[in-house]
Write an enzyme that holds these catalytic residues in place. Structure first.
Site, PDB file in Angstrom:
ATOM      1  N   GLY A 167       0.837  -1.200   0.000  1.00 13.38           N
ATOM      2  CA  GLY A 167       0.000   0.000   0.000  1.00 13.38           C
ATOM      3  C   GLY A 167       0.862   1.235   0.000  1.00 13.38           C
ATOM      4  CG  ASP A 185      -8.024   5.963   0.362  1.00 14.33           C
ATOM      5  OD1 ASP A 185      -8.514   6.439  -0.687  1.00 14.33           O
ATOM      6  OD2 ASP A 185      -6.953   5.347   0.386  1.00 14.33           O
TER       7      ASP A 185
END
Ligand SMILES: *[C@@H]1O[C@H](CO)[C@@H](O)[C@H](O)[C@H]1NC(C)=O
Ligand SMILES: *[C@@H]1O[C@H](CO)[C@@H](O)[C@H](O)[C@H]1NC(C)=O
Ligand SMILES: *[C@@H]1O[C@H](CO)[C@@H](O)[C@H](O)[C@H]1NC(C)=O
Ligand SMILES: *[C@@H]1O[C@H](CO)[C@@H](O)[C@H](O)[C@H]1NC(C)=O
Ligand SMILES: *[C@@H]1O[C@H](CO)[C@@H](O)[C@H](O)[C@H]1NC(C)=O
Ligand SMILES: *[C@@H]1O[C@H](CO)[C@@H](O)[C@H](O)[C@H]1NC(C)=O
Ligand SMILES: *[C@@H]1O[C@H](CO)[C@@H](O)[C@H](O)[C@H]1NC(C)=O
Ligand SMILES: *[C@@H]1O[C@H](CO)[C@@H](O)[C@H](O)[C@H]1NC(C)=O
Ligand SMILES: *[C@@H]1O[C@H](CO)[C@@H](O)[C@H](O)[C@H]1NC(C)=O
Ligand SMILES: *[C@@H]1O[C@H](CO)[C@@H](O)[C@H](O)[C@H]1NC(C)=O
Length: 882
Positions: free
Chosen positions: A583, A700
């Protein structure tokens, strides 16, 4: 004598014409639209001037993007609608390339526009390199502030800095730099601060580029005692000053033909020094017996005269020395001479105040060397901006300088880069710091050999190379008298005098290593014992289901959650053997706790976290969040440099993979299951928004953050970006990290704030993806954003054109329409028009009921629909405690 100090310019010729050609191409112009979002075109042409504005992103490394409140955008047009603001660091600087020795017009614009919703206009200082330029007080200047100077840079670099002086956050909207004509606006000393620049015409617009080739801004001005004269003929404007031709086609004359033409200005600062520039051109057709001639008188003294303006051609009268005015009031009169038959005239006029920038910048070569070092090692320190040495209060960390007096360029004498994570070899740029006395490079990861040049740096007294990984032999040149050299802790460095034997420290390595492995062994043992104990003593307090419908949550006591040591983390991941993802924050490894519970370990790089305190606060918060549709945090590790978050492992990949068929996820998820997954993800979000204390914004939401377990149950992941937000009055959070492009709430650009309605927007985009299986942003598509694409398709009124072709038309079109309408209302650009997540959950469940009843009816005939994923709305949807 007065007269000898004045200069009359009457310049026509090819030189001036070359200037025009250059300037008209905007050559050398720097026009920055500060805070222009990366998704907006750059450069773009500002329609009123034709100026090419570009984003400021490559001229500054710090700051955040903001946009003035939408209802004020009519007042302040682009490029003043966006801004960059600086919540971090005291001094933040723009770096511009300019031409050394040439006069430049430098103009900045500051518009607050309540971009942050706080309604507190900031006050801060503006610096030019090491020197104060202006104080920007937007509380006083409600319509924005626009300081402007004419300045000759002393190097090819120009730094414009915003300096925080109080509680409020500095900001900037526009920055403009224009190279001026070679010999214009020269002063005896100092630079020129804009005071006013006018042309004499009744109610005419302000002028700037392209009327003014240098993009000076001229306002029109007129007094009631004056009469306007004008011409339609072309007026030659070619001299070093080149005011706009338009500004010269009109002029003021006194209505009383025998009275003087008077101009008065003043300021509270009595000692202020001024430079005047008056532009004249005769624009009336004079008869043979007519004359226009006048003297310029400043505060009763002859300034220049007599002036006889040439016919349709510019004459500029300017100060060669600065003028001061008694008692702060200046009175300039144009008085006709005895032989003049016509009153005096004035076409355009400029007044500047002298501004001193007395502090010398640090030695140019020192600056170049230290900046080279900064880039070579990728050093990003918030205060390493603008001048390294001055002003003193902003001297860069790790530096010391010799500063003798303000007119002598400071020199760098100490450079301390100890423990700065330097890698690679010792850069050649160090040798260009020719007055360096102390150089500390200890405790880094420098490799390669110790360069010969260090010993040849005559000024060097102390050099510390300890704790690196240097090799080779220390050069003879470094063993000179008067140089204190430290080099211990470089195992491969060969001592001078014993050219073949590496340092003793090397022997230490295996010892240290074996001690370390013993420690790990012990840790593993302890861990094992702890886990055995924990396993039996883990307590779960289960609360009864809440009365709120469709909320599925449990509270687990924090005793089960825990802090793990780094060796424990290494153990549970089998030395980070299986990387399952990567990520923005670091890699994610698969792990097992106690040989049973599968976990995903997210390793955070030190730089990605906001610091220990915030990390800890975040963790404490996340440990309390528990919901069946949220990936739960099992524990964390924060041992020195090692920060890790340990999450529940969700085995079946993310929704994006399933929609795209990538990552081996080839089974098409049917419409009913999609609706269920959407409802589940929505419930996870609803819980964050209203179910947990304090409420949170996910920030997000996207298809890659919706994970699926082996039963295709949705779990929202990645709370790394979450921050708790206060309820009540201020239900918005100021953000540190923006979400993902395409999913990001467009209102974020106006407000820089993400609230729970921003999650609703992102969820709307997720829903559109689940419906259409179209990319969120596709630059090859005429309508690049998914909402635009859907809107364009909606015009046809045929839902089949929008639905994912992989569904093969196998869906209840009523539920499809309803889901689509819901998605579009979530993705409404105006946050107030978006539904709440609770409303979204209810809608999606109704869609699901509609789809399931169709499916049940057709089940008999339709037994071929993929068995694995045609799960129906089951007990998962009802309140349930884990
Ligand atoms: C700000 O602009 C408005 C509209 O142009 C004007 O009425 C007002 O006087 C201005 N205020 C200041 C302080 O300049
Ligand atoms: C015009 O100006 C002259 C000189 O300043 C003055 O003597 C005269 O009174 C003025 N005439 C009018 C009508 O104001
Ligand atoms: C100049 O000459 C014109 C006629 O050619 C006459 O009308 C005018 O009064 C004269 N002006 C002056 C100031 O003598
Ligand atoms: C102009 O006229 C004034 C008085 O009317 C007189 O004092 C002065 O000497 C004259 N100047 C010239 C240059 O003739
Ligand atoms: C920098 O140098 C000056 C003069 O040499 C000294 O007084 C001062 O303490 C030094 N500052 C630091 C931070 O080393
Ligand atoms: C460099 O800075 C470190 C702390 O950051 C300090 O311990 C060390 O003494 C400094 N070195 C010199 C030469 O001043
Ligand atoms: C050192 O300075 C010289 C002259 O100023 C320059 O040509 C050279 O590129 C510099 N070297 C480095 C490594 O910056
Ligand atoms: C040097 O690099 C190694 C791995 O490349 C790292 O483990 C170590 O922490 C680094 N040391 C310093 C002082 O940065
Ligand atoms: C050099 O740096 C090391 C590590 O920071 C330190 O222990 C040592 O005292 C320093 N040497 C000198 C002479 O400052
Ligand atoms: C020093 O190490 C570098 C790699 O870090 C290697 O290329 C070089 O040959 C070594 N030099 C000596 C003298 O061992």
């Amino acid at each position: 004598m007065e007269r000898s100090l004045r200069l009359l310019l009457l310049l026509i010729g090819t030189l001036a014409i070359i200037h025009i050609a250059q300037a008209q191409s905007q050559q050398g112009f720097i026009s920055l639209d500060c805070g222009l979002p990366p998704n907006e075109p750059s450069p773009y042409k500002e329609p009123r001037t034709g100026l090419q504005f570009i984003s400021d992103a490559t001229f500054i490394q710090t700051g955040k993007l903001g946009r003035i409140q939408a209802n004020r955008e009519a007042e302040f047009l682009k490029p003043s609608t966006t801004l960059r603001y600086f919540p971090e660091g005291t001094r933040n600087c723009y770096n511009l390339n300019v031409e050394k020795g040439r006069n430049h017009l430098i103009r900045a614009r500051f518009v607050y526009g309540n971009y942050d919703g706080l309604d507190i206009a900031p006050t801060f200082d503006l610096y030019l390199g090491p020197n104060p330029w202006a104080t920007v007080d937007l509380q006083k200047q409600v319509n924005g502030s626009r300081p402007e100077i004419l300045h000759i840079p002393t190097s090819n670099k120009l730094q414009i800095c915003l300096v925080k002086t109080g509680e409020t956050t500095p900001l900037i909207s526009v920055l403009e730099v224009r190279p001026m004509g070679k010999d214009s606006y020269l002063t005896k000393s100092g630079s020129l601060k804009f005071y006013y620049r006018e042309y004499f015409s009744k109610s005419a617009p302000s002028l700037r580029y392209p009327d003014d080739v240098y993009d000076r801004q001229w306002t029109s001005f007129f007094e009631k005692e004056w009469t306007q004269i004008s011409t339609t003929s072309d007026v030659g404007n070619s001299n070093d000053y080149q005011p706009p031709k338009v500004a010269l086609t009109t002029a003021a004359i006194p209505t009383n033909a025998t009275a003087p033409l008077t101009n008065v200005w003043g300021s509270v600062d009595v000692g202020e020094q001024y430079y005047l520039y008056a532009h004249f051109a005769e624009i009336q057709e004079l008869l043979a017996n007519e004359t226009r001639e006048f003297n310029m008188v400043l505060n009763g003294k002859l300034f220049y005269g007599p002036v006889v303006p040439p016919k349709l051609l510019i004459t500029t009268v300017l100060s060669v020395n600065p003028d001061t005015c008694e008692e702060g009031l200046c009175n300039l009169q144009l008085i006709r001479t005895n032989r003049s038959t016509l009153p005096p005239l004035l076409n355009a006029y400029e007044v500047y105040k002298v501004i001193q920038f007395p502090q010398s910048e640090t030695d140019e070569n020192d600056v170049a060397a230290v900046k080279n070092i900064q880039t070579t090692y990728g050093l990003s320190r918030i205060n390493w901006q603008s001048d390294p040495c001055v002003p003193l209060q902003f001297m860069w960390d790790g530096l010391n300088c010799s500063i003798t007096d303000i007119s002598t360029p400071p020199r760098i004498t100490t450079l301390n880069l100890s423990s700065s994570g330097l890698t690679g070899t010792i850069a050649a740029a160090f040798q260009n710091l020719t007055t360096l006395e102390k150089l500390d490079l200890s405790n880094n990861n420098l490799t390669g050999e110790v360069p010969e040049f260090l010993g040849n740096m005559k000024s060097l007294l102390v050099i510390n190379l300890s704790g690196n990984d240097l090799n080779g032999t220390i050069p003879q040149s470094l063993q000179r008298k008067g140089l204190e050299l430290s080099y211990q802790g470089n195992p491969r460095l060969i001592l001078p005098g014993s050219p073949t034997k590496p340092q003793k420290t090397k022997v230490l390595v295996p010892i240290v290593a074996s001690v370390a492995s013993a420690a790990i062994l012990i840790a593993v043992l302890v861990l094992f014992l702890i886990f055995r104990k924990k396993k039996t003593s883990a307590v779960q307090v289960v609360h009864p289901p809440s009365s709120r419908p469709a909320m599925d949550y449990t509270y687990a006591t924090p005793t089960k959650k825990r802090k793990f040591t780094y060796p424990e983390v290494m153990n549970m991941t089998n030395n980070f053997e299986r990387v399952v993802g990567e990520g923005g924050f670091g890699v994610v490894c698969h792990g097992t706790v106690n040989g049973l519970e599968q976990v995903a370990v997210k390793l955070l790089s030190q730089s990605s976290t906001q610091g220990y305190k915030e990390f800890k606060a975040e963790v404490d918060l996340l440990l309390r969040v528990h919901h069946t549709n949220l990936v739960s945090l099992v524990g964390y590790c924060d041992e020195g440099e090692h920060l890790a978050l340990i999450y529940e492992y969700v085995p079946n990949g993310d929704l994006r993979q399933h929609l795209s068929g990538k990552g081996g996820k080839t089974i098409v998820i049917n419409w009913g299951t999609r609706l269920r997954i959407a409802a589940e993800a929505a419930q996870g979000l609803e819980y964050l928004h209203i179910g947990c204390t304090p409420p949170m914004v996910h920030r997000d939401v996207k298809t890659t953050n919706i994970l699926l377990d082996e039963h295709y149950k949705a779990k929202l992941a990645d709370f790394g970006l979450s921050r708790s937000f206060p309820v009540g009055g201020d239900s918005h959070v100021s953000t540190v990290v923006a979400g993902t492009p395409g999913y990001l709430d467009p209102e974020y650009y106006h407000t820089s704030r993400l609230g729970e309605k921003s999650d609703v927007y992102s969820f709307g985009i997720v829903l559109l993806e689940m419906i259409s299986n179209q990319p969120v942003i596709d630059r090859n598509r005429a309508k690049s954003h998914i909402t635009q694409w859907v809107e364009s398709q909606l015009n046809g009124g045929d839902i089949a054109k929008i639905m994912d072709p992989k569904l093969n038309g196998d869906y209840d079109s009523l539920s499809a329409w309803r889901a689509l309408e819901l998605a579009m209302s979530c993705a409404n650009p105006t946050s107030a028009k978006r539904p709440t997540m609770s409303h979204v959950v209810i809608e999606l469940k109704e869609c699901l009921v509609s789809e399931n009843s169709r499916r049940n009816m057709s089940r008999g005939m339709d037994s071929l629909s993929s068995p694995e994923v045609s799960m129906i709305f089951d007990s998962e949807m009802t309140p349930r405690a884990r």
